[in-house]
Design an enzyme around this catalytic site. Structure first.
Site, mmCIF file in Angstrom:
data_model
loop_
_atom_site.group_PDB
_atom_site.id
_atom_site.type_symbol
_atom_site.label_atom_id
_atom_site.label_comp_id
_atom_site.label_asym_id
_atom_site.label_seq_id
_atom_site.Cartn_x
_atom_site.Cartn_y
_atom_site.Cartn_z
ATOM 1 N N ALA A 130 0.837 -1.191 0.000
ATOM 2 C CA ALA A 130 0.000 0.000 0.000
ATOM 3 C C ALA A 130 0.879 1.251 0.000
ATOM 4 O O ALA A 130 1.966 1.264 0.590
ATOM 5 C CB ALA A 130 -0.917 0.001 1.230
ATOM 6 N N SER B 114 11.097 6.368 -11.306
ATOM 7 C CA SER B 114 11.726 7.690 -11.309
ATOM 8 C C SER B 114 10.695 8.772 -11.612
ATOM 9 O O SER B 114 9.638 8.507 -12.200
ATOM 10 C CB SER B 114 12.852 7.742 -12.348
ATOM 11 N N GLU C 84 -2.050 -4.425 -9.257
ATOM 12 C CA GLU C 84 -0.886 -5.297 -9.082
ATOM 13 C C GLU C 84 -1.321 -6.686 -8.617
ATOM 14 O O GLU C 84 -0.849 -7.711 -9.127
ATOM 15 C CB GLU C 84 0.079 -4.694 -8.073
#
Length: 232
Positions: A107, A137, A177
């Site tokens: 999380a 990035s 995910e």
């Protein structure tokens, strides 16, 4: 004439047959045909998956084939059953050295807390970890970076915390995910500061996977097991 007592005493044992006035004298002739019936002993199939780890650390008495001889951590049979297919995948993917060892799903709220601690401990064991805090990035599309991270990791770790359960309910990035990780035999839930019961209310599929819990053993032992699982 002597009468057989089988209807009364039965001949399930040698003593019953020997005491029978009709069969006792000839018991030796029929002994070779006698069978003893007992419940078969249960031997767990350590290659099957499913279930969840036992509570309180009870039953931790075995070591899987991938655990080093010098390792001090012990596993439950349920853990070995669930982790064996994942280890098989790790070994199959060993010929691809470009892959990260693990993808850490967590999380957003845990990124500077337990997720960072888990990441640092794994790297201290020489495990390469895809971790959004260091691998995404500034300026890079987040979802595309995560997509590449999932594709280029051998095993997925889902850090199950109260914060993750809230995020999954909101169907955010962690939910995306998890959807990818659930489709493969490369998923290890790590339950921290919550329970499997709470997890199953939010994600029955993830809650059905055996994992590791910091309530049952120290996080150092959890990390050692993960390191043993993915190390070749």
């Amino acid at each position: 004439m002597a009468r057989c007592t089988a209807p009364v005493r039965g001949h399930q044992s040698a003593s019953a047959a020997a005491n029978c006035p009709a069969c006792g004298g000839g018991y030796g002739r029929y002994n070779s045909g006698y069978r003893s019936y007992s419940s078969p002993s249960y031997s767990p199939d350590l290659r099957s998956g499913g279930g969840r780890s036992s509570s309180g650390g009870s039953g931790r008495s075995i070591k899987p084939r991938w655990s080093g001889t010098g390792s001090s951590v012990l596993y439950t049979p349920e853990e070995v059953r669930a982790l064996t297919p994942i280890r098989n995948n790790v070994e199959d993917l060993a010929k691809r050295p470009d892959l990260r060892d693990v993808f850490l799903c967590h999380a957003w709220d845990d990124r500077k807390g337990i997720a960072k601690e888990l990441h640092d401990l794994l790297e201290s064991h020489g495990i390469s970890v895809w971790f959004s805090e260091k691998d995404v990035s500034l300026g890079l599309p987040l979802l595309r970076a995560i997509d590449k991270g999932l594709a280029n990791s051998r095993v997925g770790i889902v850090l199950v915390t109260p914060a993750l359960l809230r995020r999954l309910s909101a169907e955010g990035i962690a939910d995306k995910e998890l959807s990818v990780l659930l489709a493969r035999e490369r998923l290890v839930p790590i339950v921290h500061d919550t329970t499997y019961e709470a997890l199953r209310e939010v994600s029955p599929l993830l809650g059905s996977r055996t994992g590791l819990s910091t309530a049952e053993e120290p996080i150092a032992d959890v990390v050692t097991k993960l390191a043993e699982l993915v190390s070749i």
